[in-house]
Design an enzyme around this catalytic site. Sequence first.
Site, short mmCIF file in Angstrom:
data_model
loop_
_atom_site.label_atom_id
_atom_site.label_comp_id
_atom_site.label_asym_id
_atom_site.label_seq_id
_atom_site.Cartn_x
_atom_site.Cartn_y
_atom_site.Cartn_z
N GLY A 126 0.81 -1.21 0.00
CA GLY A 126 0.00 0.00 0.00
C GLY A 126 0.84 1.27 0.00
CB CYS A 128 2.19 2.24 10.23
SG CYS A 128 1.02 1.27 9.28
C1 LIG Z 1 -4.89 2.98 5.32
C2 LIG Z 1 -3.53 2.42 5.07
N1 LIG Z 1 -2.81 2.86 4.04
C3 LIG Z 1 -1.60 2.37 3.76
C4 LIG Z 1 -1.02 1.40 4.55
C5 LIG Z 1 0.33 0.87 4.20
O1 LIG Z 1 0.21 -0.35 3.54
P1 LIG Z 1 1.45 -1.38 3.45
O2 LIG Z 1 1.67 -1.89 4.83
O3 LIG Z 1 0.96 -2.44 2.50
O4 LIG Z 1 2.60 -0.61 2.90
C6 LIG Z 1 -1.72 0.91 5.66
C7 LIG Z 1 -1.12 -0.09 6.58
O5 LIG Z 1 -1.30 -0.04 7.77
C8 LIG Z 1 -3.02 1.43 5.92
O6 LIG Z 1 -3.75 0.98 6.95
#
Ligand SMILES: Cc1ncc(COP(=O)(O)O)c(C=O)c1O
Length: 381
Positions: free
Chosen positions: A70, A328
């Site tokens: 993402g 995150c």
């Molecule tokens: C809303 C949202 N966007 C982007 C991401 C990032 O995705 P990725 O972990 O696949 O890089 C996350 C991950 O927590 C998310 O919840």
Amino acid sequence: MRVYLDNAATTPLDPEVFEAMKPFLLEDFGNPSSTHAHGRKVRAAIESSRKKVAELINCTPGEVIFTSGGTEADNTLISSSVSTYGLKHIISSPIEHHAVIHTIETLDKSGLATLHMVKLDENGHIDMTHLEELLEAYPDALVSLMHANNELGNLLDLGQVGDLCKKYNAFFHSDTVQTIGHYKHDMKQLHVCGMTAGAHKFHGPKGVGFMYIRKDRKIHPILHGGAQERNMRGGTENVYGIIGLTKALEIAYRDMAEHEKYVRELKSRMIGKLQTAIPGIKFNGDSANPERSLYTVLNVSLPESDENEMLLFNLDMQGISASGGSACSSGASKGSHVLGALYPESRRGAIRFSFSKYNTTSEIDFAVEKLASLVNVKESV
Ligand SMILES: Cc1ncc(COP(=O)(O)O)c(C=O)c1O
């Protein structure tokens, strides 16, 4: 008992997905760019994955580009739409994921585009009147608004925002990382120019995702290299990741109605039990509203206490894995920017519980019991 209620951070891999990936970790190891038989077999598997994903979200295969997840998909769509189309204004919100916020702030600081934040209402939803005012003032902007907020669960009406963006010729990017695999997206119906997915949010592997880019809104690549991903993303493909993502999405679509019903019941059970067990409990954003929030996320607001900071740690000690906000940023000392934007003065504690098809009612009851014992003990001290 060890209970995992942090499925918005990541979900466990579905064993069916693992089985689909296995041959591509062992026998089918060819480089998909090689023209010999080993390569061609793997190339065919990637292209049939792309076709399958496109079928599920109702778009053409050329509109699906596999990425590392993402974050890369969000970064690419935002940075490259600005540079490809020379967009001078970005309209977004203060509660986007850091993959979006940090990218748009970087563009704003560099002077490439000016950032305008849309106001939120008291429940953390986008103020549609303000959004239209911004679009009127800055047509041809990049609009980046997430489909579902990963901390609160608040859902955006993608159809309504897409129509507005179409009216003002904006490039509409939506971070759909929390909703792909949980809701059905029909790209022929939605006026969305770019959206993003990460497989590990729907029982697929980590480190793989995709971006959808509408064919009449093509953008330049950010990662330069070979001609992979139809010249849209250089680098040897994460083959077993792509296979796993596709299998996970197929399963998610196949079982969606059943899983949605099941997970909705878990969430509503938890809301009811928490309300009974913890006096003064509230829910952040629109988290407890079944119509306007993700069925997989519940963000709990606990009465003020000096010990709220230790709650997550204490829950962990009691056998429950949950989150204090965005996963995150868990481990980082800074609090949640989402809760900070919505409740700047609040000293209430916040815990995000997030559910999946693998959770059980007894796990929910266990988590409520443990949380209540921690909160109520504090209150009686
Ligand atoms: C809303 C949202 N966007 C982007 C991401 C990032 O995705 P990725 O972990 O696949 O890089 C996350 C991950 O927590 C998310 O919840």
